[in-house]
Design a protein around this motif. Structure first.
Motif, PDB file in Angstrom:
ATOM      1  N   MET A   1       0.841  -1.196   0.000  1.00 50.26           N
ATOM      2  CA  MET A   1       0.000   0.000   0.000  1.00 50.26           C
ATOM      3  C   MET A   1       0.877   1.247   0.000  1.00 50.26           C
ATOM      4  O   MET A   1       1.835   1.348   0.767  1.00 50.26           O
ATOM      5  N   THR A   2       0.546   2.218  -0.860  1.00 47.08           N
ATOM      6  CA  THR A   2       1.340   3.445  -0.957  1.00 47.08           C
ATOM      7  C   THR A   2       1.116   4.327   0.260  1.00 47.08           C
ATOM      8  O   THR A   2      -0.020   4.574   0.669  1.00 47.08           O
ATOM      9  N   LYS A   3       2.191   4.804   0.852  1.00 46.30           N
ATOM     10  CA  LYS A   3       2.108   5.670   2.020  1.00 46.30           C
ATOM     11  C   LYS A   3       1.721   7.088   1.610  1.00 46.30           C
ATOM     12  O   LYS A   3       2.075   7.558   0.546  1.00 46.30           O
ATOM     13  N   THR A   4       0.995   7.751   2.509  1.00 47.18           N
ATOM     14  CA  THR A   4       0.674   9.156   2.283  1.00 47.18           C
ATOM     15  C   THR A   4       1.883  10.006   2.665  1.00 47.18           C
ATOM     16  O   THR A   4       2.855   9.515   3.249  1.00 47.18           O
ATOM     17  N   SER A   6       2.211  12.254   4.995  1.00 50.80           N
ATOM     18  CA  SER A   6       2.435  12.333   6.438  1.00 50.80           C
ATOM     19  C   SER A   6       3.014  11.048   7.008  1.00 50.80           C
ATOM     20  O   SER A   6       3.621  11.054   8.085  1.00 50.80           O
ATOM     21  N   GLN A   7       2.824   9.931   6.304  1.00 47.94           N
ATOM     22  CA  GLN A   7       3.337   8.642   6.798  1.00 47.94           C
ATOM     23  C   GLN A   7       4.803   8.413   6.456  1.00 47.94           C
ATOM     24  O   GLN A   7       5.419   7.509   7.011  1.00 47.94           O
ATOM     25  N   LEU A   8       5.344   9.215   5.539  1.00 52.55           N
ATOM     26  CA  LEU A   8       6.756   9.053   5.177  1.00 52.55           C
ATOM     27  C   LEU A   8       7.651   9.530   6.323  1.00 52.55           C
ATOM     28  O   LEU A   8       7.372  10.559   6.953  1.00 52.55           O
ATOM     29  N   PRO A   9       8.743   8.841   6.596  1.00 54.01           N
ATOM     30  CA  PRO A   9       9.584   9.195   7.763  1.00 54.01           C
ATOM     31  C   PRO A   9      10.440  10.447   7.572  1.00 54.01           C
ATOM     32  O   PRO A   9      10.821  11.096   8.548  1.00 54.01           O
ATOM     33  N   HIS A  11      11.122  14.230   5.657  1.00 50.56           N
ATOM     34  CA  HIS A  11      10.545  15.346   4.917  1.00 50.56           C
ATOM     35  C   HIS A  11      11.600  16.436   4.709  1.00 50.56           C
ATOM     36  O   HIS A  11      12.528  16.586   5.516  1.00 50.56           O
ATOM     37  N   ARG A 184       8.449  11.875  -3.303  1.00 52.05           N
ATOM     38  CA  ARG A 184       7.143  12.364  -3.747  1.00 52.05           C
ATOM     39  C   ARG A 184       6.945  13.809  -3.279  1.00 52.05           C
ATOM     40  O   ARG A 184       7.549  14.249  -2.305  1.00 52.05           O
ATOM     41  N   SER A 206      10.203  11.239   1.633  1.00 53.39           N
ATOM     42  CA  SER A 206      10.857  10.030   1.134  1.00 53.39           C
ATOM     43  C   SER A 206      10.983   8.995   2.245  1.00 53.39           C
ATOM     44  O   SER A 206      10.875   9.316   3.437  1.00 53.39           O
ATOM     45  N   GLU A 207      11.212   7.766   1.818  1.00 53.12           N
ATOM     46  CA  GLU A 207      11.485   6.676   2.765  1.00 53.12           C
ATOM     47  C   GLU A 207      12.927   6.732   3.260  1.00 53.12           C
ATOM     48  O   GLU A 207      13.275   6.070   4.243  1.00 53.12           O
TER      49      GLU A 207
END
Length: 417
Positions: A1-4, A6-9, A11, A184, A206-207
């Motif tokens: 599932m693609t993270k939104t 806000s869910q990416l660690p 920024h 993203r 980004s991750e």
């Protein structure tokens, strides 16, 4: 599932200088004006609703108005567009409208959390322009990147925005360009400053970290911020205060007096300031002088903060309340010119970026305490601002005021770990 987003660690924020065409400048101004209008409409409806609710007598017209405003505020975007039909024009970005409403609600949320900035105020028209949009990804996109959203990179010199189309930008850091497929885009802000320079600010996520974690150097430092010299650290190193505003103060004052005379002359001849060419030419000159000072200060603070974070595992500073200190009218200009709060903010986010530790401590008695024996100078022995060097009456240690304070700041920081 693609993270939104806000869910990416991780920024990061990137601000790009862009060069729009005449038509794109017109669209930016229209969207900026519409964004301000929607924000003010939200503020006006909430203010009306607040005061109407203070009326205790059940008057029918008041109750009807309260019910109408309550219903409109449940779906503000539709309600405002229905009443003000010009907002449905194809020039306007629909995401701009959503972001203007979101920003107003965020302002209220911050007020309830902090109670320091006050309730949202009406936005006045000025010489700057700004509005926000968002980067949306199609349901068909499985891996969101910087190259497949509604805001996207075309190549290393062009990007595409909703309604505006292609925009040429100056440059993007190579560490971002090389990883475009792992990043993203979120909220995007289009703005113009008082000088007429256009910018696009991208919130990206980004991750993976946007900077390489720095190796451990086993070095800790405390810093004392002051007006005599900009910074003194616990190792005894001193950074001089450049005083950028004071250097240009006379030239700026002369330009502002000239601007004031041209404003009076335009009003006497019953011309609007926006149509007075001499006034606008001088206003631009004043804005460029102010921008020069701001850029010099920002560049200096970036160099200082980056050097401190890269060369030390732990940086400890005193927690300064600049807003309270500015009440001292004798020192207000010097405090504003030095940019302490900006430096602390830079140290905070750069410490997270490079994997370092940054702390702020209560500055109480850091100047008055002997870093060698802990004796506190009180009563008639209390140090004044004029005392730059002193000897401890308890242990006889000679101190340079700022160096001693930096040592105490570091000691306080280590005690909290």
């Amino acid at each position: 599932m693609t993270k939104t987003m806000s869910q990416l660690p991780y920024h990061y924020g990137v601000k790009l200088r862009v060069f729009p065409s005449t038509e794109q400048k017109r669209l930016i101004k229209r969207n900026s004006d519409a964004s301000r209008f929607i924000y003010n409409q939200m503020n006006g409806m909430n203010n009306d609703l607040f005061w109407l609710k203070q009326v205790k007598i059940p008057i029918t017209i008041v109750l009807d108005r309260i019910a109408d405003l309550t219903a409109r505020l449940k779906k503000p975007s539709t309600a405002i567009s229905n009443i003000h039909g010009w907002l449905n024009h194809p020039d306007f970005d629909s995401l701009m409208k959503a972001n203007a409403i979101k920003n107003y609600k965020t302002a209220w949320k911050l007020f309830h959390q902090v109670h320091r900035a006050g309730t949202p105020k009406f936005h006045k028209r000025g010489y700057t322009q700004t509005y926000q949009t968002s980067c949306l990804y199609s349901a068909k996109v499985t891996v969101p990147t910087m190259e497949n959203g509604s805001v996207r990179l075309i190549d290393n010199r062009h990007l595409q925005l909703p309604k505006l189309g292609y925009l040429r930008f100056k440059e993007l850091p190579l560490r971002i360009l090389d990883r475009a497929k792992d990043i993203r885009i979120g909220t995007t802000t289009v703005s113009m400053d008082a000088v007429g320079h256009y910018f696009v600010s991208l919130q990206i996520g980004s991750e993976y970290s946007f900077a390489v974690k720095r190796p451990v150097v086993k070095s800790k430092v405390g810093i004392d911020l002051n007006l005599d010299n900009f910074l003194t650290d616990s190792n005894g190193q001193v950074i001089d205060n450049p005083r950028y505003y004071r250097v240009i103060k006379g030239k700026l004052a002369k330009a502002q007096r000239k601007l004031s005379r041209r404003a009076r002359r335009a009003k006497r001849s019953q011309r609007r300031l926006s149509e007075a060419k001499n006034y606008q030419r001088q206003r631009l000159l004043v804005a460029k002088l102010q921008l020069k000072v701001a850029n010099q200060r920002k560049n200096f603070l970036h160099h200082v903060s980056t050097t401190l974070i890269k060369n030390h595992d732990l940086v400890v500073a005193e927690e300064l309340r600049s807003k309270n200190m500015l009440r001292n009218h004798v020192l207000a200009m010097s405090i504003s010119d030095v940019g302490w709060r900006t430096l602390l903010n830079m140290l905070s986010y750069k410490a997270d970026l490079y994997g370092r530790k940054f702390l702020t401590v209560n500055p109480q008695n850091t100047t008055q305490t002997c870093s060698h024996c802990g004796y506190v100078m009180t009563g008639k022995n209390k140090l004044t601002l004029a005392d730059r060097k002193w000897t401890c009456p308890s242990c006889g240690t000679f101190h340079v005021r700022d160096h001693n304070a930096a040592k105490n700041i570091l000691a306080k920081g280590l005690a909290t770990l």
